[in-house]
Design a protein around this motif. Structure first.
Motif, mmCIF file in Angstrom:
data_model
loop_
_atom_site.group_PDB
_atom_site.id
_atom_site.type_symbol
_atom_site.label_atom_id
_atom_site.label_comp_id
_atom_site.label_asym_id
_atom_site.label_seq_id
_atom_site.Cartn_x
_atom_site.Cartn_y
_atom_site.Cartn_z
ATOM 1 N N ARG A 404 -1.839 17.834 -5.767
ATOM 2 C CA ARG A 404 -0.765 17.858 -6.767
ATOM 3 C C ARG A 404 0.424 18.673 -6.251
ATOM 4 N N ARG A 405 0.148 19.680 -5.441
ATOM 5 C CA ARG A 405 1.249 20.516 -4.941
ATOM 6 C C ARG A 405 2.034 19.834 -3.813
ATOM 7 N N ILE A 406 1.328 19.253 -2.853
ATOM 8 C CA ILE A 406 2.082 18.725 -1.703
ATOM 9 C C ILE A 406 2.269 17.206 -1.765
ATOM 10 N N GLY A 407 1.489 16.520 -2.630
ATOM 11 C CA GLY A 407 1.536 15.061 -2.676
ATOM 12 C C GLY A 407 2.880 14.481 -3.081
ATOM 13 N N PRO A 408 3.574 15.074 -4.079
ATOM 14 C CA PRO A 408 4.852 14.462 -4.493
ATOM 15 C C PRO A 408 5.861 14.333 -3.350
ATOM 16 N N ALA A 409 5.885 15.293 -2.428
ATOM 17 C CA ALA A 409 6.805 15.177 -1.286
ATOM 18 C C ALA A 409 6.419 13.984 -0.413
ATOM 19 N N ALA A 410 5.106 13.764 -0.234
ATOM 20 C CA ALA A 410 4.654 12.604 0.545
ATOM 21 C C ALA A 410 5.065 11.310 -0.154
ATOM 22 N N LEU A 411 4.908 11.298 -1.459
ATOM 23 C CA LEU A 411 5.269 10.127 -2.258
ATOM 24 C C LEU A 411 6.761 9.813 -2.096
ATOM 25 N N ALA A 412 7.593 10.847 -2.160
ATOM 26 C CA ALA A 412 9.041 10.649 -2.030
ATOM 27 C C ALA A 412 9.391 10.078 -0.654
ATOM 28 N N LEU A 413 8.783 10.655 0.392
ATOM 29 C CA LEU A 413 9.111 10.190 1.741
ATOM 30 C C LEU A 413 8.577 8.788 1.996
ATOM 31 N N ALA A 414 7.380 8.483 1.467
ATOM 32 C CA ALA A 414 6.837 7.125 1.628
ATOM 33 C C ALA A 414 7.759 6.116 0.970
ATOM 34 N N GLY A 415 8.268 6.466 -0.201
ATOM 35 C CA GLY A 415 9.214 5.576 -0.879
ATOM 36 C C GLY A 415 10.467 5.380 -0.032
ATOM 37 N N ALA A 416 10.982 6.489 0.523
ATOM 38 C CA ALA A 416 12.217 6.403 1.321
ATOM 39 C C ALA A 416 11.996 5.586 2.591
ATOM 40 N N GLU A 417 10.785 5.605 3.107
ATOM 41 C CA GLU A 417 10.513 4.838 4.326
ATOM 42 C C GLU A 417 10.090 3.397 4.008
ATOM 43 N N GLY A 418 10.014 3.055 2.716
ATOM 44 C CA GLY A 418 9.652 1.687 2.330
ATOM 45 C C GLY A 418 8.189 1.365 2.574
ATOM 46 N N LEU A 419 7.347 2.391 2.613
ATOM 47 C CA LEU A 419 5.917 2.170 2.843
ATOM 48 C C LEU A 419 5.187 2.407 1.518
ATOM 49 N N HIS A 420 5.144 1.319 0.713
ATOM 50 C CA HIS A 420 4.715 1.508 -0.663
ATOM 51 C C HIS A 420 3.219 1.698 -0.822
ATOM 52 N N ALA A 421 2.403 1.142 0.059
ATOM 53 C CA ALA A 421 0.958 1.378 -0.046
ATOM 54 C C ALA A 421 0.649 2.836 0.318
ATOM 55 N N HIS A 422 1.432 3.390 1.250
ATOM 56 C CA HIS A 422 1.304 4.828 1.514
ATOM 57 C C HIS A 422 1.558 5.603 0.221
ATOM 58 N N GLY A 423 2.651 5.248 -0.434
ATOM 59 C CA GLY A 423 2.980 5.931 -1.679
ATOM 60 C C GLY A 423 1.900 5.751 -2.721
ATOM 61 N N LEU A 424 1.411 4.509 -2.837
ATOM 62 C CA LEU A 424 0.375 4.220 -3.836
ATOM 63 C C LEU A 424 -0.873 5.069 -3.632
ATOM 64 N N SER A 425 -1.268 5.255 -2.385
ATOM 65 C CA SER A 425 -2.528 5.951 -2.140
ATOM 66 C C SER A 425 -2.419 7.419 -2.578
ATOM 67 N N VAL A 426 -1.193 7.946 -2.591
ATOM 68 C CA VAL A 426 -0.986 9.281 -3.163
ATOM 69 C C VAL A 426 -0.744 9.164 -4.669
ATOM 70 N N GLY A 427 0.113 8.205 -5.050
ATOM 71 C CA GLY A 427 0.524 8.076 -6.439
ATOM 72 C C GLY A 427 -0.626 7.768 -7.389
#
Lengths: 447, 447
Positions: A404-427
């Motif tokens: 919960r602490r570090i995941g949102p930053a990963a989610l933001a960067l995955a979105g910016a890089e257009g890698l949505h399954a990366h984002g999903l696996s955190v989201g």
């Protein structure tokens, strides 16, 4: 006979650059032959090994089993050797082992303020292959230098291959293999041996990493199987660079220069000194020693084509920068304060400190490895060591809170890089949407 | 859609071996083109870079100076980015830097019972080049992962090259470069950028090591300049292997599998579980997520061609051996006791421990590097790290007494190997003859 350069003379920069750029090794065009040999061993296995051994090594192994050098033959080899040489090998092995034990890396694991566990773990390669050249270059010291780091690393299965032309094998090579703990050995060589180690045959299980020196066929085969297995560096001709003040015996330095020149006509020996008189006396001593050396022909060709004596004004001020540009395999510092000079040098495979440390002692019994980077590659690579037979695995561990602490930053960067399954696996784990993802996640976010 | 394997079913061994041997990457025949580009850059320098950039990136740099992305442009890039993304990059950079600081190696020096000093010293590479792909694969996270280990290692000059097709560049890439401490940057790409880094041009000084991902031209160029400079691994398509018990949310695992599948149709995602019901639900969840993913086309092709679900009887008994044979780039352990399983695994690039550690968190903000060995090379190689930007120098120091103790063994072995100048360089200092050397040494043995 070797070229002489004076750092204060006009044209020094150009002459020094030309020395660096001299192409010492002829390119060999054996790619196609090697590719065919590798394909043949992959396709036909032991049968190909037997035929290729008959063709290149002039004897025909009786059967696939006969490719193997049996453990009894290896264990018995020492009895056929001069006991004084066995004692020398034992001293060498003990010293090399002790040095390499000190190289063993440490794992780490931390848990940081966010509650994230992160670590690094070293494990040995499971199986390694060691190529040992046959014929004149069958050096027992090389067996120790290549095999012992692997055993210290913890490699479970160490396989030696060595060509035995006319089925003749130096018993001292086998004795060294026995001392170093080689687990299996085969009387095969050339590109076919490298192919067998990389891809396996009916008799020889494949390995994960191949090390050891060899001729152009062996070097090319190693390049071609790289990726399927790991390889060590491709060794080039030997090099020595000596930095010496005037307070040295010219004959000692001449012997040191020739100790590399005698390896190969393409070897390179260079002296840097601040004493023009020593420069002249070393040149004379080289000429004098060349009259007595059994390998004078090779050494003379090396010294004439690639040797150099460089005279500078101030050793401590000028030599380090020249050393770094040469980035020598071996660097001898025959001066009063070798540590002060060594500290100023960035690029060298091995440094030999002081007037009583000839490079040759390091070739055999010093402890550090004699397999070292050549051709200026000490700028970016290292001698053979324990780490070459190990690999790192990183470890990462989050729990629900730390994610919960570090995941949102990963989610933001995955979105910016257009890698949505990366984002999903955190989201999905955080019950948060992925930025920029068109449709809502369909999975169950769980607890 | 992906293949399913059951460890107790007949034919499992063959099916598993076939899975391992699947050739996922097409060989590319660009060797000749790349060799010509490298030769052109070596011959014509900046002029070649400008022409090749005009041809491949569809814009013409105005001058050699215009090849450079100025420090002001790099420093200002963050202002053009979403502040939340800059914060995410900062968190990532801080965590990656902290992890890599812990990797910094220790030197050692010992003096042994014989009075011999032996040591090992690490120094950074002087200059490194970082290739950053342009276009769709321009990932700011990769800039951090490649640049930060170099800066932590102490590399003095870190040079980034990035192609900017139509002169367009992602400001987030520049912001990441600024955060990571990149020293110079150039708007060039392809084989020509690799050639410029390796050989230098009028404007770009050469580097000693080149890292970073790229297309087939870049990878081939790196292979061709290897030796002149060091290179990192040649990255293959991504891989994830998940070992999961039945107590997992199928959607989470499906997202994790697809997070690698979405990278590349040649990527590989594999699940190993002991729960046939979970296996089925994950397969369904993958199908369901594929309907919503923007990169569904790529991910679907990867999952169909290379994906697999393997059902075993006992995770802790059976999975580690299968994992070692796959030697995956990324290994997720979604089980109760991930440490117990991790300890049994030998070969993996990175391990993600527990149900709340999706691989994607490690791609961005975990701390460990996301540049990891693919194509089973975790058997013998490691992810990118600080050590890749450093090299070792061995140190050896004898005085007259210690050389007298260990030197005779070196002399004996040099004689046995027929290397008489080696023997002489020790023998002259000890006033001892070289075994087997025909003539007496002519030098003055000194004091």
């Amino acid at each position: 006979m070797a070229r002489e350069l004076i750092s204060t003379a006009p044209g020094f920069d150009g002459a020094f650059a030309a020395l660096l750029e001299t192409q010492r090794e002829a390119a060999s065009a054996v790619d196609q032959t090697v590719a065919e040999i590798i394909a043949d061993v992959r396709a036909r296995g032991d049968a190909a090994l037997i035929e290729l051994t008959a063709r290149f090594d002039r004897f025909t192994p009786e059967s696939p089993e006969d490719l193997r050098i049996g453990p009894d033959e290896i264990a018995a080899a020492a009895e056929r050797c001069d006991p004084a040489l066995i004692d020398a090998l034992k001293l060498a092995a003990q010293r090399i082992r002790a040095y390499h034990e000190a190289q063993k890396p440490a794992d780490f694991e931390t848990t940081d303020a966010d509650g994230v566990r992160a670590g690094m773990r070293w494990r040995p390669v499971s199986a390694a292959g060691l190529y040992v050249p046959g014929g004149t270059a069958a050096y027992p010291s090389s067996v120790l230098m290549n095999a012992l780091p692997a055993k210290v690393a913890g490699v479970g299965r160490l396989v030696m291959v060595v060509p035995t032309p006319d089925r003749v094998l130096n018993p001292l090579v086998l004795a060294a293999a026995h001392l170093a703990g080689v687990d299996e050995a085969y009387r095969i060589g050339g590109a076919q041996a490298v192919a067998a180690l990389a891809h396996g045959t009916q008799t020889i299980a494949p390995v994960d990493k191949i090390v050891g020196p060899g001729n152009a066929y062996v070097a090319t085969a190693k390049r071609q199987v790289f990726g399927t297995v790991g390889i060590d560096m491709i060794a080039g001709p030997s090099e020595i660079l000596i930095v010496a003040d005037g307070d040295n015996d010219p004959a000692w330095l001449a012997a040191d220069l020739l100790s590399q020149a005698e390896h190969d006509a393409a070897a390179q020996a260079i002296l840097i000194t601040d004493d023009p008189l020593l420069a002249r006396r070393v040149a004379q001593a080289v000429d004098s020693l060349l009259k007595t050396l059994p390998r004078a022909d090779i050494a003379t060709r090396s010294w004439q084509a690639n040797g150099a004596i460089i005279v500078v004004e101030d050793l401590y001020d000028e030599a380090p920068a020249l050393v770094d540009r040469i980035a020598p395999e071996h660097l001898e510092l025959a001066v009063d304060d070798p540590d002060r000079l060594a500290d100023k040098v960035n690029h060298a495979g091995a440094i030999f400190l002081g007037r009583f440390t000839p490079e040759a002692v390091g070739d055999y019994v010093g402890g550090p490895n004699h397999v070292l980077p050549t051709a200026r590659s000490a700028r970016f690579s290292s001698g053979l060591g324990v780490l070459d037979f190990m690999k790192r695995t990183s470890l990462l561990g989050c729990d629900a809170d730390s994610l919960r602490r570090i995941g949102p930053a990963a989610l933001a960067l995955a979105g910016a890089e257009g890698l949505h399954a990366h984002g999903l696996s955190v989201g999905l784990r955080l019950n948060m949407p992925v930025p920029g993802m068109p449709a809502a996640p369909t999975g169950d976010p769980g607890d």
